[in-house]
Design a protein around this motif. Structure first.
Motif, mmCIF file in Angstrom:
data_model
loop_
_atom_site.group_PDB
_atom_site.id
_atom_site.type_symbol
_atom_site.label_atom_id
_atom_site.label_comp_id
_atom_site.label_asym_id
_atom_site.label_seq_id
_atom_site.Cartn_x
_atom_site.Cartn_y
_atom_site.Cartn_z
ATOM 1 N N LEU A 346 5.941 -3.030 -0.754
ATOM 2 C CA LEU A 346 6.684 -2.505 0.392
ATOM 3 C C LEU A 346 5.904 -1.323 0.951
ATOM 4 C CD1 LEU A 346 8.896 -3.980 -1.398
ATOM 5 C CD2 LEU A 346 10.551 -2.528 -0.227
ATOM 6 N N THR A 347 5.643 -1.348 2.262
ATOM 7 C CA THR A 347 4.900 -0.289 2.938
ATOM 8 C C THR A 347 5.811 0.438 3.916
ATOM 9 O OG1 THR A 347 2.769 -1.427 2.782
ATOM 10 C CG2 THR A 347 2.999 0.200 4.537
ATOM 11 N N ARG A 379 6.530 -6.400 2.682
ATOM 12 C CA ARG A 379 7.509 -5.935 3.653
ATOM 13 C C ARG A 379 6.977 -4.628 4.239
ATOM 14 N NH1 ARG A 379 8.830 -10.246 2.445
ATOM 15 N NH2 ARG A 379 10.913 -11.096 2.063
ATOM 16 N N TYR A 380 7.104 -4.497 5.549
ATOM 17 C CA TYR A 380 6.507 -3.355 6.255
ATOM 18 C C TYR A 380 7.559 -2.712 7.137
ATOM 19 C CZ TYR A 380 3.368 -0.908 9.535
ATOM 20 O OH TYR A 380 2.743 0.027 10.322
ATOM 21 N N TYR A 381 7.823 -1.420 6.888
ATOM 22 C CA TYR A 381 8.842 -0.680 7.622
ATOM 23 C C TYR A 381 8.191 0.479 8.381
ATOM 24 C CZ TYR A 381 11.521 -3.338 4.258
ATOM 25 O OH TYR A 381 12.023 -4.363 3.488
ATOM 26 N N PRO A 423 14.386 -8.268 -0.091
ATOM 27 C CA PRO A 423 14.517 -7.002 0.631
ATOM 28 C C PRO A 423 14.698 -7.251 2.123
ATOM 29 C CG PRO A 423 12.220 -7.437 0.159
ATOM 30 C CD PRO A 423 13.005 -8.539 -0.513
ATOM 31 N N PRO A 424 15.112 -6.230 2.879
ATOM 32 C CA PRO A 424 15.229 -6.396 4.331
ATOM 33 C C PRO A 424 13.905 -6.861 4.941
ATOM 34 C CG PRO A 424 16.240 -4.336 3.642
ATOM 35 C CD PRO A 424 15.527 -4.877 2.443
ATOM 36 N N ALA A 425 13.993 -7.607 6.003
ATOM 37 C CA ALA A 425 12.790 -8.083 6.694
ATOM 38 C C ALA A 425 11.999 -6.907 7.256
ATOM 39 C CB ALA A 425 13.188 -9.025 7.826
ATOM 40 N N SER A 426 10.714 -7.087 7.416
ATOM 41 C CA SER A 426 9.871 -6.069 8.035
ATOM 42 C C SER A 426 10.425 -5.718 9.408
ATOM 43 C CB SER A 426 8.436 -6.570 8.170
ATOM 44 O OG SER A 426 7.881 -6.874 6.908
ATOM 45 N N ALA A 427 10.394 -4.436 9.753
ATOM 46 C CA ALA A 427 11.001 -4.014 11.017
ATOM 47 C C ALA A 427 10.559 -2.602 11.365
ATOM 48 C CB ALA A 427 12.530 -4.054 10.915
ATOM 49 N N THR A 428 10.745 -2.241 12.627
ATOM 50 C CA THR A 428 10.649 -0.852 13.057
ATOM 51 C C THR A 428 12.051 -0.260 12.949
ATOM 52 O OG1 THR A 428 8.794 -1.279 14.543
ATOM 53 C CG2 THR A 428 10.102 0.692 14.958
ATOM 54 N N LEU A 446 17.090 0.563 5.691
ATOM 55 C CA LEU A 446 15.939 -0.221 6.123
ATOM 56 C C LEU A 446 16.321 -1.559 6.732
ATOM 57 C CD1 LEU A 446 13.468 0.462 3.176
ATOM 58 C CD2 LEU A 446 13.551 1.569 5.419
ATOM 59 N N GLY A 447 17.617 -1.794 6.900
ATOM 60 C CA GLY A 447 18.017 -3.026 7.555
ATOM 61 C C GLY A 447 19.114 -3.756 6.792
#
Length: 447
Positions: A346-347, A379-381, A423-428, A446-447
């Motif tokens: 996770l980033t 996953r990228y937040y 985990p939650p999907a990657s998102a802004t 985080l979503g």
């Protein structure tokens, strides 16, 4: 290499497993390979307790977290301070004047996990105590951290070849992971059920590198805006020089200079942070890391000329990475990332990061992971309003959002992922409407 690591781990564990210090109440803990180690039982391993008992160094972690970040307490256990064999001497903690220092904390109420971390920047082994260690310990994890084998602004003096000091960072994290796993097994009577890597900035880079190159040692990791090293760019030596070159003219009111800094990758809306980063981060960071991989650029000088004007001979503001001789790229290649992670990652990265701009770092790394066919492991937040570290959040509470609470959420999301909960999907991640600075310091969805 993998067979060698397995052999070392198996050999140390064979001797470790019969005894459990936790079961017998003993405070002695043996860390395999350490040249020096001192173990002590403490009433509280978190910074709430170690500040009072003298078992952390606040200067190591100052400025990395917001003032309002909740501080846990009441985690009794054993702390081991020590160092591995090394020839460099920049780390002055404990008066040891010896690098490759580490800290290992073993809570009495253990959840079966281990968190391993390398320090951010060129800080020392306690740098992650507040940002990462407190949460890990409060949740029952054992926690180990290393100074990476060299510290301070002259870290580049360690080693023989360009890139040696940076390459040592990766070796030291691997070394500590192996040793900590063995020490945990000796202390609790069994291997950790899960081993996680976590870190911020340079520590985040170390998480990336370990999951790419030593994935069998870990179950997953959390990367808090890790530094991106690529031999063909982008890397910090490609975007810091144009910012340094343009900043004096920008400060004098030049719109073309302003655009030059934006073109280098720094986010629109981050201008209020540029003066501070120019004075504190950009110049020093460029000079010391350029010295590490390209010492020939400034001849007999060490780390160039501070705040030199463009046009000055050997001025880092005029540094052109792409035009440098091939050995420079080869030095960077030694520590470059590929995106080929082997375990879940996770980033987190702030959109207003004004040291490692997000478009030149984690946006790129996310694409690298996808291109390497490892996107399902990532996953990228992107955290709107986040800066590189949280030290300026309290000065700009209406403009910046702390990342530490988002790290804590991501850390728990990784643990859930390893238990089978996606985990939650990657998102802004937008700043919650109406949230106060105090609320943002305590939570992050985080979503």
């Amino acid at each position: 290499m993998r067979r060698w690591l397995a052999w070392v781990l198996a050999g140390t564990l064979a001797a470790a497993l019969p005894a459990s210090a936790a079961a017998t109440g003993r405070c002695e803990v043996a860390v395999p390979g350490a040249e020096r180690q001192v173990a002590v039982c403490l009433d509280d391993l978190t910074t709430t307790g170690t500040l009072a008992s003298g078992h952390t160094v606040q200067a190591d972690w100052a400025g990395l977290t917001p003032a309002g970040l909740p501080a846990p307490s009441g985690v009794p256990g054993v702390q081991v301070d020590g160092y591995f064999p090394d020839t460099s001497t920049a780390n002055t903690n404990h008066g040891w004047n010896h690098d490759a220092q580490f800290v290992l904390r073993l809570p009495d109420r253990w959840n079966g996990g281990l968190v391993v971390s390398g320090s951010p920047g060129v800080r020392r082994q306690y740098a992650n105590d507040r940002a990462i260690g407190d949460q890990a310990l409060a949740e029952g994890y054992a926690f180990a951290a290393t100074d990476k084998g060299n510290t301070g602004a002259a870290f580049f003096a360690d080693g023989v070849r360009p890139g040696d000091a940076l390459a040592e960072w990766n070796r030291r994290v691997t070394q500590l992971t192996l040793a900590a796993r063995s020490a945990v097994a000796r202390h609790y009577g069994r291997l950790p059920a899960r081993t996680l890597a976590a870190g911020l900035s340079n520590g985040g880079y170390l998480v990336r590198w370990q999951l790419e190159n030593r994935p069998w040692l870990y179950d997953g990791g959390v990367d808090w805006e890790g530094t991106l090293w690529r031999a063909d760019g982008p890397n910090l030596l490609t975007f810091l020089p144009p910012a340094l070159r343009a900043y004096p003219a920008y400060a004098a009111g030049s719109e073309p200079a302003h655009q030059s800094i934006l073109d280098a990758g720094f986010a629109p809306g981050s201008e209020f942070l540029w003066d501070y980063h120019y004075r504190v981060y950009w110049d020093l960071t460029q000079r010391i890391y350029r010295e590490e991989v390209d010492p020939s650029f400034d001849g007999s000088l060490e780390a160039g000329i501070p705040f030199c004007a463009s046009g000055t001979p050997a001025c880092d503001a005029d540094y052109a990475y792409s035009a440098r001789p091939a050995p420079v790229a080869r030095a960077v290649e030694r520590i470059s990332l590929t995106g080929r992670i082997g375990k879940p990652l996770l980033t987190l990265h702030g959109t207003l990061d004004t040291l490692l701009p997000i478009t030149r770092d984690s946006d790129v790394y996310d694409r690298m992971i996808t291109a390497a066919g490892r996107g399902a492991l990532h996953r990228y937040y992107r955290i709107e309003g986040g800066n590189h570290v949280d030290g300026l959040v309290d000065a700009y509470p209406d403009k910046l959002r702390p990342l530490a609470p988002c790290f804590r959420t991501a850390f728990d999301a990784l643990a859930g992922w390893l238990r089978g909960a996606r985990p939650p999907a990657s998102a802004t991640i937008a700043r919650p409407a109406g949230a106060t600075p105090a609320e943002l310091a305590k939570s992050c969805d985080l979503g």
